[in-house]
Motif scaffolding. Sequence first.
Motif, PDB file in Angstrom:
ATOM      1  N   ALA A  39      61.744  73.917  15.082  1.00 16.70           N
ATOM      2  CA  ALA A  39      62.801  74.487  15.920  1.00 16.70           C
ATOM      3  C   ALA A  39      63.866  75.111  15.031  1.00 16.70           C
ATOM      4  O   ALA A  39      64.346  74.491  14.082  1.00 16.70           O
ATOM      5  CB  ALA A  39      63.409  73.404  16.800  1.00 16.70           C
ATOM      6  N   VAL A  40      64.240  76.330  15.332  1.00 19.17           N
ATOM      7  CA  VAL A  40      65.324  77.014  14.636  1.00 19.17           C
ATOM      8  C   VAL A  40      66.571  76.908  15.513  1.00 19.17           C
ATOM      9  O   VAL A  40      66.569  77.371  16.654  1.00 19.17           O
ATOM     10  CB  VAL A  40      64.980  78.496  14.383  1.00 19.17           C
ATOM     11  CG1 VAL A  40      66.161  79.224  13.759  1.00 19.17           C
ATOM     12  CG2 VAL A  40      63.751  78.608  13.483  1.00 19.17           C
ATOM     13  N   THR A  41      67.606  76.283  14.980  1.00 20.56           N
ATOM     14  CA  THR A  41      68.846  76.112  15.735  1.00 20.56           C
ATOM     15  C   THR A  41      69.892  77.085  15.213  1.00 20.56           C
ATOM     16  O   THR A  41      70.163  77.124  14.011  1.00 20.56           O
ATOM     17  CB  THR A  41      69.364  74.671  15.617  1.00 20.56           C
ATOM     18  OG1 THR A  41      68.379  73.773  16.119  1.00 20.56           O
ATOM     19  CG2 THR A  41      70.653  74.485  16.410  1.00 20.56           C
ATOM     20  N   SER A  75      69.760  76.158  11.169  1.00 16.63           N
ATOM     21  CA  SER A  75      69.012  75.044  10.592  1.00 16.63           C
ATOM     22  C   SER A  75      67.600  75.036  11.163  1.00 16.63           C
ATOM     23  O   SER A  75      67.317  75.664  12.179  1.00 16.63           O
ATOM     24  CB  SER A  75      69.702  73.705  10.866  1.00 16.63           C
ATOM     25  OG  SER A  75      69.765  73.445  12.261  1.00 16.63           O
ATOM     26  N   PHE A  76      66.728  74.301  10.482  1.00 14.26           N
ATOM     27  CA  PHE A  76      65.313  74.226  10.852  1.00 14.26           C
ATOM     28  C   PHE A  76      64.961  72.762  11.049  1.00 14.26           C
ATOM     29  O   PHE A  76      65.113  71.942  10.146  1.00 14.26           O
ATOM     30  CB  PHE A  76      64.464  74.835   9.745  1.00 14.26           C
ATOM     31  CG  PHE A  76      62.986  74.889  10.038  1.00 14.26           C
ATOM     32  CD1 PHE A  76      62.485  75.666  11.069  1.00 14.26           C
ATOM     33  CD2 PHE A  76      62.089  74.182   9.254  1.00 14.26           C
ATOM     34  CE1 PHE A  76      61.114  75.738  11.320  1.00 14.26           C
ATOM     35  CE2 PHE A  76      60.719  74.240   9.494  1.00 14.26           C
ATOM     36  CZ  PHE A  76      60.235  75.022  10.528  1.00 14.26           C
ATOM     37  N   THR A  77      64.518  72.412  12.246  1.00 22.45           N
ATOM     38  CA  THR A  77      64.110  71.038  12.542  1.00 22.45           C
ATOM     39  C   THR A  77      62.599  70.950  12.486  1.00 22.45           C
ATOM     40  O   THR A  77      61.900  71.585  13.280  1.00 22.45           O
ATOM     41  CB  THR A  77      64.591  70.600  13.937  1.00 22.45           C
ATOM     42  OG1 THR A  77      66.009  70.711  14.008  1.00 22.45           O
ATOM     43  CG2 THR A  77      64.186  69.152  14.217  1.00 22.45           C
ATOM     44  N   LEU A  78      62.112  70.161  11.560  1.00 26.17           N
ATOM     45  CA  LEU A  78      60.672  69.983  11.416  1.00 26.17           C
ATOM     46  C   LEU A  78      60.272  68.688  12.108  1.00 26.17           C
ATOM     47  O   LEU A  78      60.780  67.617  11.786  1.00 26.17           O
ATOM     48  CB  LEU A  78      60.291  69.941   9.935  1.00 26.17           C
ATOM     49  CG  LEU A  78      58.811  70.036   9.613  1.00 26.17           C
ATOM     50  CD1 LEU A  78      58.257  71.395  10.025  1.00 26.17           C
ATOM     51  CD2 LEU A  78      58.574  69.811   8.127  1.00 26.17           C
ATOM     52  N   ASN A  79      59.384  68.793  13.071  1.00 27.92           N
ATOM     53  CA  ASN A  79      58.922  67.625  13.822  1.00 27.92           C
ATOM     54  C   ASN A  79      57.461  67.365  13.471  1.00 27.92           C
ATOM     55  O   ASN A  79      56.566  67.987  14.014  1.00 27.92           O
ATOM     56  CB  ASN A  79      59.040  67.888  15.323  1.00 27.92           C
ATOM     57  CG  ASN A  79      60.477  68.107  15.740  1.00 27.92           C
ATOM     58  OD1 ASN A  79      61.281  67.187  15.742  1.00 27.92           O
ATOM     59  ND2 ASN A  79      60.810  69.332  16.088  1.00 27.92           N
ATOM     60  N   ALA A  80      57.249  66.449  12.561  1.00 25.09           N
ATOM     61  CA  ALA A  80      55.872  66.193  12.115  1.00 25.09           C
ATOM     62  C   ALA A  80      55.672  64.718  11.818  1.00 25.09           C
ATOM     63  O   ALA A  80      55.129  64.340  10.790  1.00 25.09           O
ATOM     64  CB  ALA A  80      55.555  67.028  10.887  1.00 25.09           C
ATOM     65  N   GLY A  81      56.131  63.848  12.703  1.00 26.89           N
ATOM     66  CA  GLY A  81      55.991  62.415  12.488  1.00 26.89           C
ATOM     67  C   GLY A  81      57.204  61.847  11.777  1.00 26.89           C
ATOM     68  O   GLY A  81      58.009  62.569  11.199  1.00 26.89           O
ATOM     69  N   ILE A 158      61.479  71.801  33.027  1.00 30.70           N
ATOM     70  CA  ILE A 158      61.846  70.748  32.073  1.00 30.70           C
ATOM     71  C   ILE A 158      62.743  71.368  31.013  1.00 30.70           C
ATOM     72  O   ILE A 158      62.380  72.382  30.421  1.00 30.70           O
ATOM     73  CB  ILE A 158      60.604  70.133  31.407  1.00 30.70           C
ATOM     74  CG1 ILE A 158      59.631  69.642  32.471  1.00 30.70           C
ATOM     75  CG2 ILE A 158      60.980  69.011  30.461  1.00 30.70           C
ATOM     76  CD1 ILE A 158      58.285  69.215  31.906  1.00 30.70           C
ATOM     77  N   PRO A 159      63.921  70.805  30.758  1.00 27.08           N
ATOM     78  CA  PRO A 159      64.861  71.423  29.814  1.00 27.08           C
ATOM     79  C   PRO A 159      64.282  71.587  28.413  1.00 27.08           C
ATOM     80  O   PRO A 159      63.449  70.796  27.964  1.00 27.08           O
ATOM     81  CB  PRO A 159      66.045  70.445  29.807  1.00 27.08           C
ATOM     82  CG  PRO A 159      65.938  69.712  31.101  1.00 27.08           C
ATOM     83  CD  PRO A 159      64.472  69.596  31.381  1.00 27.08           C
ATOM     84  N   ALA A 160      64.749  72.614  27.718  1.00 26.83           N
ATOM     85  CA  ALA A 160      64.360  72.832  26.325  1.00 26.83           C
ATOM     86  C   ALA A 160      64.846  71.687  25.453  1.00 26.83           C
ATOM     87  O   ALA A 160      65.873  71.071  25.735  1.00 26.83           O
ATOM     88  CB  ALA A 160      64.937  74.155  25.839  1.00 26.83           C
ATOM     89  N   ASN A 161      64.106  71.421  24.394  1.00 27.57           N
ATOM     90  CA  ASN A 161      64.436  70.313  23.500  1.00 27.57           C
ATOM     91  C   ASN A 161      63.930  70.664  22.101  1.00 27.57           C
ATOM     92  O   ASN A 161      62.746  70.948  21.934  1.00 27.57           O
ATOM     93  CB  ASN A 161      63.771  69.033  24.002  1.00 27.57           C
ATOM     94  CG  ASN A 161      64.203  67.800  23.237  1.00 27.57           C
ATOM     95  OD1 ASN A 161      64.443  67.849  22.033  1.00 27.57           O
ATOM     96  ND2 ASN A 161      64.274  66.669  23.922  1.00 27.57           N
ATOM     97  N   PRO A 162      64.794  70.671  21.078  1.00 24.92           N
ATOM     98  CA  PRO A 162      64.358  71.027  19.726  1.00 24.92           C
ATOM     99  C   PRO A 162      63.403  70.027  19.098  1.00 24.92           C
ATOM    100  O   PRO A 162      62.919  70.249  17.987  1.00 24.92           O
ATOM    101  CB  PRO A 162      65.668  71.118  18.936  1.00 24.92           C
ATOM    102  CG  PRO A 162      66.612  70.233  19.682  1.00 24.92           C
ATOM    103  CD  PRO A 162      66.246  70.380  21.126  1.00 24.92           C
ATOM    104  N   ASN A 163      63.138  68.922  19.807  1.00 27.22           N
ATOM    105  CA  ASN A 163      62.179  67.939  19.311  1.00 27.22           C
ATOM    106  C   ASN A 163      60.888  67.920  20.122  1.00 27.22           C
ATOM    107  O   ASN A 163      60.022  67.076  19.875  1.00 27.22           O
ATOM    108  CB  ASN A 163      62.809  66.540  19.329  1.00 27.22           C
ATOM    109  CG  ASN A 163      64.009  66.438  18.423  1.00 27.22           C
ATOM    110  OD1 ASN A 163      63.944  66.782  17.251  1.00 27.22           O
ATOM    111  ND2 ASN A 163      65.130  65.997  18.971  1.00 27.22           N
TER     112      ASN A 163
END
Length: 308
Positions: A39-41, A75-81, A158-163
């Motif tokens: 996710a790019v915030t 910022s960049f949120t990386l969701n990988a565990g 369903i609302p957007a979520n950066p995760n």
Amino acid sequence: MKNILIASLTLFAAIPAHALVGGVTDPNTAASPWAGVGAVTVNGGTFSGALINNQYVLTAAHVVGGQVNTPGKVSFTLNAGSNASHVIAAEAIKVFPGYTGTQPGSDNVWHDDLALIKLASPVSGVSGYGLYNGALGGQTLTLAGYGAGGDGTNGATIPANPNVKRVGQNRVDVLLVDDDAGGTQNEIYGFDFDGPDTSSNVYGTDASPNLTLGTTIEAQFAGGDSGSPVFVNDNGVWKIAGIAAFNGSTTGLPGSNVLFGAVGGGTIIAPYQTWIEQNSAPVPETETYLLFLAGLGLVGLMTYHRRV
């Protein structure tokens, strides 16, 4: 062909905050093939992007172009565990020099909508994606992005979520060439969001395989999916073939840009591969870097100077 009203996927206040509808939710594990999609915030807004190596993220220019001089707002949120999930600040932003904004041209879309985000620190544990430079006509694309969920009948519910990352597919229906004078290379891909019957078909004939890929497969992106990658499986390897940039409505009604019968599209990567590679040199891993220095004879010099 139906008249189409094209719109940016950017989350403006006057535009409903929809996102990828259709498809499924990704488990967000390091083993997922989409682990490098993050996710790019930007100023609190959620968009999407993908790693192409350990320190660069590929996204859309209209997502981050306004922050070239203020990368700290990105910022960049990386969701990988749990072992790899973290937020990384942007250090610098590069926009493709041909990008002139989202004002539609003669073909009703904008071109050159690409940007690179240099992260303040390199990513470990998740690999970046290669770039696909093959033909796209008729290809099935896999979409992966961060936005609200929903379906083509009810829209985004369903609302957007950066995760929360959602994944679906669509098929390339149309290609548009370079908008510069005399350009002949394809720069834009497009598809329609096919529903359960032929009334939602915009491009091509009303016959399979031109119709829906299936109710849990066919997907469309909108706000929040700007900058998200679209993938092609190239001999068993997932490669980025394009970046999401816009969607369109065939009716012009509010929210219809994410309902069955809408269209989506974005930038094809292949024409920009040289620019991307020249402007995204990765940070060498420590061991590799030491081997490189040794090859130049610099490790010995460094050791010698430390002893003085």
